[in-house]
Design an enzyme around this catalytic site. Structure first.
Site, PDB file in Angstrom:
ATOM      1  N   ASP A  67       0.815  -1.215   0.000  1.00 39.70           N
ATOM      2  CA  ASP A  67       0.000   0.000   0.000  1.00 39.70           C
ATOM      3  C   ASP A  67       0.849   1.267   0.000  1.00 39.70           C
ATOM      4  O   ASP A  67       2.065   1.223   0.192  1.00 39.70           O
ATOM      5  CB  ASP A  67      -0.953   0.002   1.214  1.00 39.70           C
ATOM      6  N   ASN A 136      -7.266  -3.094  14.481  1.00 40.37           N
ATOM      7  CA  ASN A 136      -8.672  -3.343  14.128  1.00 40.37           C
ATOM      8  C   ASN A 136      -8.824  -4.526  13.162  1.00 40.37           C
ATOM      9  O   ASN A 136      -9.890  -4.736  12.593  1.00 40.37           O
ATOM     10  CB  ASN A 136      -9.308  -2.085  13.519  1.00 40.37           C
ATOM     11  N   HIS A 138      -7.106  -4.956  10.292  1.00 32.52           N
ATOM     12  CA  HIS A 138      -6.890  -4.700   8.865  1.00 32.52           C
ATOM     13  C   HIS A 138      -5.577  -5.314   8.382  1.00 32.52           C
ATOM     14  O   HIS A 138      -4.632  -5.502   9.154  1.00 32.52           O
ATOM     15  CB  HIS A 138      -7.010  -3.211   8.507  1.00 32.52           C
ATOM     16  N   GLU A 143      -9.672  -1.998   5.451  1.00 30.94           N
ATOM     17  CA  GLU A 143     -10.312  -1.744   6.735  1.00 30.94           C
ATOM     18  C   GLU A 143     -11.510  -2.672   6.948  1.00 30.94           C
ATOM     19  O   GLU A 143     -12.023  -3.262   5.991  1.00 30.94           O
ATOM     20  CB  GLU A 143     -10.787  -0.282   6.778  1.00 30.94           C
TER      21      GLU A 143
HETATM   22  C1  GLP Z   1      -0.601   0.039   8.737  1.00 32.18           C
HETATM   23  C2  GLP Z   1      -0.247  -0.592   7.372  1.00 32.18           C
HETATM   24  C3  GLP Z   1      -0.280  -2.084   7.441  1.00 32.18           C
HETATM   25  C4  GLP Z   1       0.381  -2.501   8.730  1.00 32.18           C
HETATM   26  C5  GLP Z   1      -0.508  -2.151   9.878  1.00 32.18           C
HETATM   27  C6  GLP Z   1       0.150  -2.285  11.233  1.00 32.18           C
HETATM   28  O1  GLP Z   1      -1.567   0.997   8.696  1.00 32.18           O
HETATM   29  N1  GLP Z   1      -1.018  -0.165   6.263  1.00 32.18           N
HETATM   30  O2  GLP Z   1       0.346  -2.637   6.307  1.00 32.18           O
HETATM   31  O3  GLP Z   1       0.605  -3.883   8.759  1.00 32.18           O
HETATM   32  O4  GLP Z   1      -1.087  -0.872   9.712  1.00 32.18           O
HETATM   33  O5  GLP Z   1       1.091  -1.292  11.438  1.00 32.18           O
HETATM   34  P1  GLP Z   1       2.223  -1.377  12.551  1.00 32.18           P
HETATM   35  O6  GLP Z   1       3.169  -2.446  12.107  1.00 32.18           O
HETATM   36  O7  GLP Z   1       2.870  -0.030  12.569  1.00 32.18           O
HETATM   37  O8  GLP Z   1       1.554  -1.728  13.820  1.00 32.18           O
END
Ligand code: GLP
Length: 241
Positions: A67, A136, A138, A143
């Site tokens: 992404d 959450n 995702h 989402e």
């Molecule tokens: C983000 C990214 C995801 C990631 C997730 C967890 O928003 N888009 O690809 O895996 O949320 O993030 P983090 O590793 O900082 O907890």
């Protein structure tokens, strides 16, 4: 689904880097699906070390990131493109033309999304996809209540995601409210998936993902259906299992 329980973030990162390195050793022209966020940072450092010490060769590897924030240029320090160069690509022998990240500044979003999907297909599909998980549930930026059938598309970020990611920005107002993300269908098409999670903020999402019902309200729950999923979790993330 295979669950690998490890002690802490360090061990999770080491185990994941070794799995990635093994994939590249076995198939030097692997197509890797890559993730950003806080979770994989140390894994990328370990992978750089493996490249430097053991000569893991990335010259034929292709990568596709999950992404990118909508509206951020690749030179913006908060963009996922910047993150990938900063954390990994600049430190290994990967060819720039073999790295792919959605263009957050694309004028025509549907053309950008369609060409991203086409590029993945033309590369032969993703051999190994790395995933983190949002608190959450995702994956990528898909989402809750997003469509399980979606391929790469523009998503509206949830308030909780914006809040969770605000720590990487100067202020919450700077966090983009939209992103371009591979869809659930794109992610499920990967041959193998490795999902990483650490810390207690992920414990509930992991429990719902692994033992809850499969529902778009917990996007990661669809991974229960994937044929080759490995979850590497530390003690805190696994505390509700
Ligand atoms: C983000 C990214 C995801 C990631 C997730 C967890 O928003 N888009 O690809 O895996 O949320 O993030 P983090 O590793 O900082 O907890």
């Amino acid at each position: 689904m295979k669950i690998v329980k490890v002690a802490d973030y360090e061990e999770m990162s080491r185990v994941a880097a070794e799995l990635l390195a093994e994939q590249v050793k076995q198939k030097p022209d692997s197509v890797l699906g890559l993730a950003t966020g806080g979770t994989p940072v140390r894994m990328y450092q370990e992978l750089v070390e493996l490249h430097q010490k053991e000569g893991i060769d990335f010259s034929e590897v292709k990568t596709f990131n999950l992404d990118e924030y909508y509206g951020l240029d690749k030179n913006n320090e908060q963009s996922y493109a910047y993150y990938m160069w900063d954390n990994l690509f600049s430190h290994i022998n990967i060819k720039e033309e073999n790295t792919h990240i959605p263009n957050g500044k694309a004028k025509d979003i549907s053309t950008e999304c369609a060409s991203y999907e086409r590029a993945i297909r033309e590369a032969g599909g993703v051999d190994l996809q790395i995933l983190g998980i949002g608190a959450n549930g995702h994956i990528g930026f898909n989402e809750p209540d997003d469509n399980f059938e979606a391929v790469t598309h523009l998503v509206e970020l949830e308030e909780s995601t914006i809040e969770a990611n605000a720590r990487f920005f100067e202020s919450i107002e700077e966090v983009p409210t939209k992103a371009i993300s591979m869809g659930i269908k794109t992610i499920l098409n990967a041959e193998k998936i490795i999902l990483l999670a650490n810390g207690e903020s992920k414990a509930k999402a992991l429990q719902e993902m692994i033992s809850g019902k499969i529902t778009p309200e917990v996007p990661a729950s669809i991974l229960q259906l994937h044929k080759d999923l490995t979850i590497v979790i530390d003690q805190e993330a696994g505390s509700c299992l």
